[in-house]
Structures are given as structure tokens and as C-alpha cells.
Scaffold this active site. Structure first.
Site, PDB file in Angstrom:
ATOM      1  NE  ARG A  58      -2.910   0.164   3.305  1.00 46.07           N
ATOM      2  CZ  ARG A  58      -2.424   0.677   4.429  1.00 46.07           C
ATOM      3  NH1 ARG A  58      -2.137   1.965   4.505  1.00 46.07           N
ATOM      4  NH2 ARG A  58      -2.221  -0.079   5.492  1.00 46.07           N
ATOM      5  CG  ASP A 181      -9.569  13.704 -16.189  1.00 41.81           C
ATOM      6  OD1 ASP A 181      -8.875  13.132 -17.061  1.00 41.81           O
ATOM      7  OD2 ASP A 181     -10.524  13.147 -15.608  1.00 41.81           O
ATOM      8  CE  LYS A 206     -12.066   5.118 -18.928  1.00 41.99           C
ATOM      9  NZ  LYS A 206     -12.403   6.448 -18.441  1.00 41.99           N
TER      10      LYS A 206
HETATM   11  C1  PLP Z   1     -12.803   6.990 -17.257  1.00 41.93           C
HETATM   12  C2  PLP Z   1     -12.518   8.377 -16.837  1.00 41.93           C
HETATM   13  C3  PLP Z   1     -12.328   8.706 -15.490  1.00 41.93           C
HETATM   14  C4  PLP Z   1     -12.472   7.686 -14.393  1.00 41.93           C
HETATM   15  O1  PLP Z   1     -11.518   6.678 -14.502  1.00 41.93           O
HETATM   16  P1  PLP Z   1     -11.776   5.175 -13.916  1.00 41.93           P
HETATM   17  O2  PLP Z   1     -10.482   4.506 -14.223  1.00 41.93           O
HETATM   18  O3  PLP Z   1     -12.959   4.627 -14.634  1.00 41.93           O
HETATM   19  O4  PLP Z   1     -12.034   5.342 -12.465  1.00 41.93           O
HETATM   20  C5  PLP Z   1     -12.025  10.013 -15.169  1.00 41.93           C
HETATM   21  N1  PLP Z   1     -11.929  10.962 -16.111  1.00 41.93           N
HETATM   22  C6  PLP Z   1     -12.108  10.696 -17.418  1.00 41.93           C
HETATM   23  C7  PLP Z   1     -11.989  11.792 -18.416  1.00 41.93           C
HETATM   24  C8  PLP Z   1     -12.408   9.388 -17.823  1.00 41.93           C
HETATM   25  O5  PLP Z   1     -12.606   9.131 -19.122  1.00 41.93           O
END
Ligand code: PLP
Length: 389
Positions: A58, A181, A206
Site C-alpha cells: 500500500r 484531467d 483508457k
Molecule cells: C474513465 C474516466 C475517469 C475515471 O476513470 P476510472 O479509471 O474509470 O475510475 C475520469 N476521467 C475521465 C476523463 C475518464 O474518461
């Protein structure tokens, strides 16, 4: 291996993250949750150190560390920290840096779970959020309350219509922590930190992992700030799995060829779909018709792997396309090898109120497409037969 600063990003994707794998060219999988100490002094050092390696998973894990090292290289960051998911990263960064009574400025057009986190848990903990239109110049700065605003949160390109936020504008804000993000761009598509942004964040689930086989998040920035977030994250426990970190590191090795192919396919598909009578609008930063195309050219190295289309026939046309596609998969994620189509209105954005959906332009006729690694002419042919009268 010391990094050559002159190396291009695609090369860094190959050379980085190799410190914890010995002489193996493939990343080593350290599945251990715990390591033994040599002595009481050594045990104390590991237990009280920051991000101690080989203590307890962790706190840090060598496979996860390899992924984090590679991400830091790609983001141009001093340090990166991985989490069990993109939301693990977002929730941990917010809760690590914000307290009761603090104020956040965020764009309205956010990933729906990020929006739900700001509206739900943040509100419950007394963290106040002001939402702004991220595409409007000066909107973030105008909403910052000096001395009270602790964080500015942006997402670019944003979900689902690929609107952009000006990274220079976010990076130029003084006072609050600035967080972007950058998931839709991948680390090869843009570099928020180079614009002065404090923290660049990704759902590595992604395009980074890129094969729909890992759930992972990562945040990058200056070491001191990342160490502080780590101090909270150890208590929060949204710790990544070394197996997922391994898959993501393998994904990084092929990310440049994947994203280059996907972005070129997205350009081909959107330019063609713009001419289709059944499609009333196409949203992709690489198109001349995108209202922020010049900004995209300025701050992005490629225009991304996702686009959105508005069907002239509205919901009925959406139902027809989703029932007819053969090659495309009806699924919500992005950045993987298969081309996916999703209907934001009834899936990713189903939790929005009708007013919020209207504000974000999430209409019943809108489809979001994540471009995969197929030959784009086959993808186009499948869309054409699905759209045909
Ligand atoms: C998928 C996504 C998230 C969240 O990510 P997870 O791995 O599903 O928790 C946050 N921001 C964007 C732009 C995303 O496409």
C-alpha cells in the site's frame, strides 16, 4: 538507464520505467504485498519513510513504481503516483488537498463520476464548488476567490463533446492548486505540466493501458506535492494492483503507434461523417469546424482518439444505429483496440438532470465513438450501413 533529454516522447515510452525489472526487458511483476526488513532500524526506516520501496504494497510496489516512473517521464514530471482507478486518483487528490470550508472551481462539463463526487461527497464534507463554462476565456480566474479557493479542476478534451480548456490559462492561475484531467489526450497528446499546471491526471484504464485489461489512475507533478498526496493516499487506500500496473506499462510501450493510428482514423472518420446526410454535427478537435480547432493545434500533439456525432434523426436514429452496428461494440469506455460506440444520454450521463444534460449538450441524438485499431475504412462501412435509411 539514464534518460537522454533529447529523446522524443515515443522513445521515452520505450526507455522509461525499467529500474525495478533487473535485466528483464519485460516489466517484472512484483505481486508481493510485503517485504521483510533486515533489522529493527531498517524496519523503522521503511515504516516511517516517504514512499518506501520494499516495505508494504500500500506504501509502494516495485511494479507500480515502474509504471509511475514511466508516466513521470512521459508527463515531464518530477514524480507520478498511481491509484486503483481514475476515480481513485481524482477522489484522493481532492481529499488530500481540500478541507471543510475550502472552495473548488471546476468546469461544468466533467466526467460524470467526477461531477458526482464534487456534488455529493464534497458537498457533504463542506467543500464548496463553483462550476464554470471551461470554454469561456477567463471563466476559471473570475470564479477564484483569493484565499479561499484551494483547487481549480479542469478536464480537456472533455466528455462527451470534446470541448477544450486553454491549458495556458489554467497553468497561469496563481494561488490554487491547478489540476487537469488529461485522460482523453493521453500523455502523448498534450502535456499540461509544460503549461504550468500543478497536477496532470489520467484514468490509465483508457488509452494508457489501452487494451481494456486494467483499471488504474495516475497523477503527476512536483515531487513535494506528490509526496503530500501519497501521505493521504496511504490512508485512503485506493492502491493500484501490480497486475494492472504491469498491463499499463506494457500498454505504454505501444502507446505511440496506437494513438497515432487511432487519431489518424478519427480524423478520417470525422471528415467523412461530416458529409453524411444522417449526421447533423461532428465534434472532434482535429476538424476545422471545431470551435477551438486553433487552440487544439496550439496545445495538442494529436487530436485524440474519441469523437462525437449528432444524428439528424435523434433518438430513433440512435436506436437504429446501436441495433445495427456489427463491427462496432456498444460499450462506454475508450482508448482500447476495439471501436466502441456509446449513447451518453442513457449511459455515461444518465445521472444528469435534464437541465444539466442540456447545459452540457448531451442531446438524445448524440453518440460518442472511441476509435479502435481496426482499419478505419471497415469502421466507416459499418457506420454507413447502420445509418442507411
Ligand atoms: C474513465 C474516466 C475517469 C475515471 O476513470 P476510472 O479509471 O474509470 O475510475 C475520469 N476521467 C475521465 C476523463 C475518464 O474518461
Amino acid at each position: 538507464m539514464p534518460q537522454e533529454p533529447s529523446h522524443q516522447p515515443a522513445t521515452r515510452a520505450i526507455t522509461s520505467g525499467r529500474a525495478h525489472s533487473g535485466r528483464s526487458l519485460a516489466p517484472a511483476l512484483w505481486s508481493s504485498s510485503v517485504w521483510e526488513s533486515e533489522s529493527m532500524v531498517d524496519a523503522r526506516k521503511r515504516a516511517t519513510g516517504v514512499r518506501s520501496n520494499e516495505f508494504y504494497s500500500r506504501y509502494s510496489n516495485p511494479t507500480v513504481r515502474s509504471f509511475e516512473d514511466a508516466m513521470a517521464e512521459l508527463e515531464g514530471a518530477e514524480s507520478s503516483l498511481a491509484f486503483a482507478s481514475g476515480m481513485g486518483a481524482i477522489a484522493s487528490v481532492i481529499l488530500a488537498l481540500c478541507s471543510q470550508g475550502d472552495h473548488i472551481v471546476a468546469q461544468r462539463n466533467l466526467y460524470s463520476a467526477t461531477l458526482a463526487f464534487l456534488q455529493g461527497p464534497c458537498a457533504r464534507f463542506g467543500i464548496d464548488v463553483t462550476f464554470v463554462d471551461g470554454t469561456e476565456p477567463g471563466a476559471f480566474a473570475a470564479a477564484v476567490q483569493p484565499g479561499r479557493t484551494v483547487m481549480v479542476l479542469a478536464e480537456t478534451p472533455s466528455n462527451p463533446k470534446l470541448a477544450l480548456v486553454d491549458l495556458d490559462e489554467i497553468g497561469g492561475l496563481r494561488g490554487p492548486f491547478t489540476v487537469v484531467d488529461s485522460t482523453f489526450a493521453t500523455p502523448l497528446g498534450q502535456q499540461p505540466l509544460a503549461h504550468g499546471v500543478h497536477l496532470s491526471l489520467h484514468s490509465a484504464t483508457k488509452g494508457i493501458a489501452g487494451h481494456n485489461d486494467a483499471t488504474l489512475g495516475v497523477v503527476s507533478g512536483e515531487k513535494d506535492l506528490l509526496d503530500a498526496i501519497w501521505g493521504y493516499s496511504v490512508l485512503h487506500g485506493a492502491t493500484p494492483s501490480p497486475h494492472d500496473a504491469l498491463n499499463a506499462l506494457r500498454g505504454i510501450r505501444t502507446m505511440a503507434v496506437r494513438t497515432t493510428h487511432q487519431a489518424a482514423s478519427a480524423q478520417f472518420l470525422t471528415e467523412s461523417l461530416q458529409l453524411h446526410p444522417g449526421v447533423s454535427a461532428v465534434h472532434y478537435p482535429g476538424l476545422q469546424s471545431h470551435p477551438q480547432h486553433d487552440l487544439a493545434k496550439w496545445q495538442m500533439r494529436h487530436f485524440g482518439t474519441v469523437f462525437a456525432i449528432e444524428l439528424a434523426g435523434g433518438l430513433a436514429a440512435v436506436e437504429q444505429v446501436l441495433s445495427r452496428v456489427k463491427l462496432l461494440h456498444v460499450a462506454t469506455s475508450l482508448g482500447g483496440p476495439e471501436t466502441l460506440v456509446c449513447h451518453p444520454c442513457t449511459t455515461t450521463h444518465a445521472s444528469l438532470t435534464p437541465q444539466e444534460a442540456a447545459e452540457q449538450g448531451v442531446t438524445p441524438g448524440l453518440l460518442r465513438i472511441s476509435v479502435g485499431l481496426e482499419d478505419p475504412t471497415d469502421v466507416l462501412a459499418d457506420l454507413h450501413q447502420a445509418l442507411a435509411d
